[in-house]
Design an enzyme around this catalytic site. Structure first.
Site, PDB file in Angstrom:
ATOM      1  CD  GLU A  60      -1.237  -2.273   2.211  1.00  0.00           C
ATOM      2  OE1 GLU A  60      -0.034  -2.562   2.032  1.00  0.00           O
ATOM      3  OE2 GLU A  60      -1.958  -2.879   3.016  1.00  0.00           O
ATOM      4  CB  CYS A  92      -0.844  -0.239   5.384  1.00  0.00           C
ATOM      5  SG  CYS A  92       0.796  -0.832   4.953  1.00  0.00           S
ATOM      6  CB  SER A 176      20.175 -39.467 -10.258  1.00  0.00           C
ATOM      7  OG  SER A 176      21.053 -38.571  -9.603  1.00  0.00           O
ATOM      8  NE  ARG A 192      16.557 -25.787  -6.870  1.00  0.00           N
ATOM      9  CZ  ARG A 192      17.609 -26.278  -7.509  1.00  0.00           C
ATOM     10  NH1 ARG A 192      18.458 -25.463  -8.104  1.00  0.00           N
ATOM     11  NH2 ARG A 192      17.813 -27.575  -7.552  1.00  0.00           N
ATOM     12  CB  THR A 204      19.413 -35.860  -2.184  1.00  0.00           C
ATOM     13  OG1 THR A 204      18.304 -36.750  -2.216  1.00  0.00           O
ATOM     14  CG2 THR A 204      19.415 -35.022  -3.443  1.00  0.00           C
ATOM     15  CG  LEU A 212      20.150 -27.916  -3.279  1.00  0.00           C
ATOM     16  CD1 LEU A 212      19.893 -28.210  -1.797  1.00  0.00           C
ATOM     17  CD2 LEU A 212      19.015 -28.467  -4.122  1.00  0.00           C
ATOM     18  N   PRO A 279      13.909 -39.683  -1.945  1.00  0.00           N
ATOM     19  CG  PRO A 279      14.170 -41.577  -3.260  1.00  0.00           C
ATOM     20  CD  PRO A 279      14.923 -40.387  -2.766  1.00  0.00           C
ATOM     21  CB  THR A 280      14.736 -41.388   2.726  1.00  0.00           C
ATOM     22  OG1 THR A 280      15.354 -42.414   1.955  1.00  0.00           O
ATOM     23  CG2 THR A 280      14.559 -41.854   4.153  1.00  0.00           C
TER      24      THR A 280
END
Ligand code: ZN
Length: 346
Positions: A60, A92, A176, A192, A204, A212, A279-280
């Site tokens: 605003e 505001c 992978s 992301r 991983t 990442l 996956p875990t």
């Protein structure tokens, strides 16, 4: 200006305000990503704004600054009820009163008691206030993550996974990389950029060694980077891991459960979390009902063996299957993006 013309101008302004809110998703936490448009007395848009990063002006304030004197007698259209509290910035609601706005149109009422009361303060000062225009769209849009986080005192969780057509995230030998193509990977970087933090398990982090970070299509690092989080309870993460480089901040967490990890991240102002694997970790979140949304990238390839996209969910019979609802399907080059919501999550 007729009433119908005014209503039409407000609808268009709200659509613009919703888009402004979307444009800052991932950059405002712990504050909500809000959009605002100021219309002059004749219905002409004269200012617009979106929530700045924490400590900066709310939507605003930015919209009023652009409108200047033309806000007097005009209408402010905002996706969330203007705040009535003094945080790092002034209320505001008071700024709208000082600017002489005659009418305020709000999509979603403020859900926190700390910031609530803005609409009432405006009404008490003679401003006409309407609440609920495009409320459903606003609640399903940029504000969805923040509203869930506020309600449940934990970050909203988006689970992202890239797999082959037969649901494998890695081949039998563990390789992978590049399951999906360039367009799907670009979509992941955009996803992301809308999140406050990105989390992977230590498996991983060790196997894939991902960085990442958010990269632009040209390969350079984006200016704003989400917090990188590695769940590592047994100290498996090597000090040479790419996730520990200086491209973005990193948290290595030993939180024993998904819920405790979320509590730790909420305390660090994370309101929207991207769960990237493996996956875990995904199974741990799903078992505890802590996934709000899933983004699945499926490549048109088959492996026949290898690591499944999710680990053991403790389900032994088809009657116990975890069901999800498809909310969107899109092509990403040769890959297919499916967006889903676990049933029972709103
Ligand atoms: Zn505010």
């Amino acid at each position: 200006m007729t009433a119908a013309t005014a209503a039409w101008a407000e609808r268009i302004a709200m659509a613009r305000a919703l888009a402004l809110g979307e444009s800052v998703l991932g950059a405002t936490s712990p504050n909500p990503p809000v959009g605002a448009v100021v219309l002059a007395a004749d219905g002409t848009p004269v200012g617009e704004g979106a929530t700045a990063p924490p400590g900066g002006p709310h939507a605003e304030i930015a919209a009023l600054a652009e409108a200047g004197e033309r806000a007097r007698g005009g209408t402010a259209v905002v996706t969330l009820e203007p705040c009535a509290h003094t945080g790092r910035t002034g209320p505001c609601a008071d700024a709208l009163l000082a600017a002489g706005v005659a009418r305020v149109v709000i999509a979603v009422p403020e859900p926190t008691s700390r910031a609530a009361g803005g609409a009432q303060r405006l009404r008490d000062s003679g401003v006409q206030v309407e609440v609920g225009l495009e409320r459903a769209a606003a609640e399903a849009g940029a504000l969805a993550s923040w509203l869930t986080a506020v309600r449940e005192h934990r970050p909203y969780v988006v689970w992202k996974v890239a797999a082959t057509l037969d649901g494998r995230v890695a081949a039998a030998d563990g390789s992978s990389r590049w399951v999906t193509g360039a367009e799907a990977r670009e979509a992941v970087h955009r996803l992301r950029s809308t999140c406050d933090a990105v989390v992977v398990g230590s498996g991983t982090a060790v196997t894939d060694d991902p960085q990442l970070t958010v990269r632009r299509p040209d390969g350079t690092d984006a200016a704003r980077q989400p917090l990188r989080v590695v769940v590592d309870r047994r100290g498996r993460l090597p000090r040479t891991a790419r996730v520990l480089d200086d491209a973005a901040p990193t948290l290595v967490s030993a939180a024993p459960t998904a819920a405790e990890l979320l509590a730790e991240l909420y305390d660090r102002d994370v309101r929207r979390l991207l769960l990237e694997g493996g996956p875990t970790l995904a199974a741990a979140f799903l078992r505890e009902g802590l996934v709000d949304e899933a983004v699945l990238h499926l490549a048109p390839t088959l492996l026949g063996a290898g690591t499944p996209l999710v680990g053991d969910l403790g389900i032994t019979s088809i009657t116990g299957a975890l069901s999800l609802t498809v909310t969107d399907v899109a092509r990403r080059g040769q890959d297919v993006e499916i967006r889903l919501r676990p049933d029972g999550r709103s």
